[in-house]
Design an enzyme around this catalytic site. Structure first.
Site, PDB file in Angstrom:
ATOM      1  N   CYS A  78       0.833  -1.205   0.000  1.00  0.00           N
ATOM      2  CA  CYS A  78       0.000   0.000   0.000  1.00  0.00           C
ATOM      3  C   CYS A  78       0.868   1.256   0.000  1.00  0.00           C
ATOM      4  CB  CYS A  78      -0.908   0.002   1.222  1.00  0.00           C
ATOM      5  SG  CYS A  78      -1.871   1.530   1.362  1.00  0.00           S
ATOM      6  N   CYS A 106      -1.082   6.491   6.866  1.00  0.00           N
ATOM      7  CA  CYS A 106      -2.379   5.935   7.260  1.00  0.00           C
ATOM      8  C   CYS A 106      -2.234   4.983   8.448  1.00  0.00           C
ATOM      9  CB  CYS A 106      -2.990   5.200   6.068  1.00  0.00           C
ATOM     10  SG  CYS A 106      -4.496   4.308   6.479  1.00  0.00           S
ATOM     11  N   CYS A 155      -3.797   0.123   8.814  1.00  0.00           N
ATOM     12  CA  CYS A 155      -3.136  -1.185   8.835  1.00  0.00           C
ATOM     13  C   CYS A 155      -1.901  -1.125   9.738  1.00  0.00           C
ATOM     14  CB  CYS A 155      -2.710  -1.606   7.433  1.00  0.00           C
ATOM     15  SG  CYS A 155      -4.093  -1.988   6.322  1.00  0.00           S
ATOM     16  N   CYS A 180      -8.248   2.382  -1.041  1.00  0.00           N
ATOM     17  CA  CYS A 180      -7.836   1.574   0.109  1.00  0.00           C
ATOM     18  C   CYS A 180      -7.751   0.122  -0.347  1.00  0.00           C
ATOM     19  CB  CYS A 180      -8.847   1.707   1.241  1.00  0.00           C
ATOM     20  SG  CYS A 180      -8.495   0.586   2.621  1.00  0.00           S
ATOM     21  N   GLN A 216     -20.146  -8.506  11.274  1.00  0.00           N
ATOM     22  CA  GLN A 216     -18.718  -8.739  11.064  1.00  0.00           C
ATOM     23  C   GLN A 216     -18.257  -8.109   9.750  1.00  0.00           C
ATOM     24  OE1 GLN A 216     -16.367 -10.105  12.912  1.00  0.00           O
ATOM     25  NE2 GLN A 216     -17.595 -10.826  14.626  1.00  0.00           N
ATOM     26  N   TYR A 227     -25.040 -10.366  24.165  1.00  0.00           N
ATOM     27  CA  TYR A 227     -24.497  -9.343  23.248  1.00  0.00           C
ATOM     28  C   TYR A 227     -24.843  -9.803  21.825  1.00  0.00           C
ATOM     29  CZ  TYR A 227     -21.643  -9.146  27.516  1.00  0.00           C
ATOM     30  OH  TYR A 227     -21.218  -9.145  28.822  1.00  0.00           O
ATOM     31  N   GLU A 250     -29.333  -7.877  24.150  1.00  0.00           N
ATOM     32  CA  GLU A 250     -28.563  -6.901  23.364  1.00  0.00           C
ATOM     33  C   GLU A 250     -28.932  -5.504  23.853  1.00  0.00           C
ATOM     34  OE1 GLU A 250     -26.626  -4.464  20.953  1.00  0.00           O
ATOM     35  OE2 GLU A 250     -26.195  -6.607  21.005  1.00  0.00           O
ATOM     36  N   ASP A 290     -20.586 -12.893  22.862  1.00  0.00           N
ATOM     37  CA  ASP A 290     -19.733 -12.182  21.905  1.00  0.00           C
ATOM     38  C   ASP A 290     -19.650 -10.739  22.386  1.00  0.00           C
ATOM     39  OD1 ASP A 290     -18.363 -11.221  19.740  1.00  0.00           O
ATOM     40  OD2 ASP A 290     -19.926 -11.631  18.259  1.00  0.00           O
ATOM     41  N   CYS A 328     -12.936 -10.509  20.187  1.00  0.00           N
ATOM     42  CA  CYS A 328     -12.165  -9.722  19.220  1.00  0.00           C
ATOM     43  C   CYS A 328     -10.934  -9.107  19.873  1.00  0.00           C
ATOM     44  CB  CYS A 328     -13.035  -8.631  18.597  1.00  0.00           C
ATOM     45  SG  CYS A 328     -13.664  -7.449  19.800  1.00  0.00           S
TER      46      CYS A 328
END
Length: 442
Positions: free
Chosen positions: A81, A89, A92, A177, A271, A300, A324, A368, A395
């Site tokens: 990139c 940026c 990433c 991107c 996701q 969640y 939720e 989650d 995550c």
């Protein structure tokens, strides 16, 4: 007498040996004086010149960028990139590492967090130490998977769309991107003038041709007439309440996973990787092995992804309760799961709603949680419900490790752990841990 302000070290350069990877997309090094440096754009084992980007004399650690590579790792590639690199940026973290090396680095972070925060070795966590690429993502070094189905563009003072620099509000204007999914790229966001806007969120559903942009105007600015290269719904963020309101088109996109279609309202969670929902549902269901007639919790639950998968497998006599906090997500979940009589979705925070339900036992639990994890109090409550299996989708490896420690205190052990690289080029990684009562088979 007022203390002397500490001298900023921003801009100072140090020649350092790069040590292990750390959680957050950087590696650890030390100056000759022993001060810790968190260095981006470096790889373990390299010798680099690191330029300080944040920190002052006497600080516990400094942040820095590797600006010159004196001795390169065999895992290093030239960043594909053109916007990646020191001061550029911040989207990433690992453009400069081979894809296999990125997954190894993520595995090392998971292992370190498990050991440090939960006292678990990979073997004790039932994990083989690998981070699996998503289907279709195994590309040669120098090629980048275009996976990101939601991109939030920041807009600079001249109306150019771009991405924020690392830990900064400054905007890096871009023409394209590389990790944006084709459905996002084809909208042509980067080619337009977005004067008056603070941000433009672009969403490309993977389960349909639905496309959406969410515009956040600067205070007092008027909304532009949006003409993009593909049909698109337009939403706006309201200045007075931060709510998202429909301007044009549908107020949702349609996604597909596990053979079902899910409505996801504006700003709702789904996701970001096109293969993520199916990958995670498969891992969760393989781990839980639901049986007909069981009672399950989906905590969640978002728009009902795992609740739908559970309901499908538990049959007419099974039951699922989803909890939720997001009002719009609850509306979507109820809409998505109308076909199931024995699915109930409650709105509110898990720690408040779950005790009020009066539920004292369940067979299966899926959770989650957001990046911060579920926390000690919620884990203690879940551990008391006697579930034969619990699936924890995470995550953030640090939050996962902390919560696994709490589950161990509550009498649960990790049966298996799997890790998936659903965020290539970034430091993020998704894990699925399957837990069962420690007394079982011990």
């Amino acid at each position: 007498m007022q203390a002397e302000p500490k001298k900023s070290l921003v801009g100072e350069e140090y020649e350092v040996e790069i040590g292990p990877v750390a959680h957050g997309g950087h590696c650890i090094a030390r100056t000759d004086e022993g001060q810790v440096l968190f260095v981006r754009h470096a790889l373990p084992g390299e010798r680099v010149v690191a330029r300080v980007t944040e920190g002052e004399e006497g600080a516990r650690y400094l942040r820095a960028d590797a600006v010159t590579i004196l001795s390169a790792s065999k895992d290093r590639v030239e960043a594909p990139c053109p916007y990646a690199g020191p001061g550029r940026c911040g989207g990433c973290d690992w453009q400069h590492a081979k894809p296999g090396a990125q997954r190894r680095l993520k595995g090392e972070v998971i292992a370190e967090q498990l050991q440090r925060l939960a006292g678990l070795t990979p073997e004790e966590a039932g994990w083989d130490g690998t981070v699996m690429p998503a289907e279709g993502d195994k590309l040669p070094a120098g090629e980048v998977p275009a996976w990101r189905t939601r991109v939030q563009y920041a807009v600079d003072a001249d109306g150019n769309a771009g991405l924020r620099r690392h830990r900064s509000h400054e905007v890096e204007p871009i023409e394209h991107c590389m990790i944006a999914a084709p459905g996002v790229s084809e909208l042509g966001i980067e080619e337009r003038d977005w004067s008056g806007m603070a941000s433009v969120d672009a969403i490309a559903a993977t389960g349909s041709q639905d496309r959406m942009v969410i515009l956040e105007p600067r205070p007092g600015a008027r909304l532009p007439l949006v003409e993009l290269d593909k049909p698109v719904s337009v939403m706006r963020v309201e200045e007075h309440d931060g709510g998202i309101h429909r301007v044009h088109g549908r107020a949702f996109v349609r996604e597909r996973a596990d053979g079902r279609t899910y409505r996801v309202g504006s700003g709702g969670f789904w996701q970001v990787h096109p293969m993520a929902a199916d990958t995670l549902v498969k891992a969760v269901m393989q781990g839980l092995m639901p049986r007909k007639g069981e009672m399950a919790l989906d905590l969640y639950c978002g728009v009902g992804l795992f609740a739908g998968a559970l309901a499908d497998r538990l049959g007419d006599k099974g039951a699922v309760l989803g909890i939720e906090s997001g009002k719009r997500a609850v509306e979507d979940a109820r809409h998505n799961l109308t076909a199931f009589d024995r699915v109930r979705i409650e709105q509110g925070k898990v720690e408040s709603v779950l005790p009020r339900t009066g539920i004292t036992e369940v067979d299966l639990i899926v959770l989650d949680p957001p990046r911060a994890g579920a926390g000690k109090k919620t884990v203690e409550h879940l551990s008391s419900l006697g579930a034969r299996r619990i699936a924890y989708v995470a995550c953030d490896p640090a939050a996962l490790a902390r919560d696994l420690g709490y589950f161990r205190d509550g009498g649960y052990k990790v049966r298996t752990l799997r890790a998936f690289d659903l965020f290539p080029m970034t430091h993020h990684v998704e894990c699925v841990a399957i837990l069962e009562p420690a007394a079982k088979g011990s």
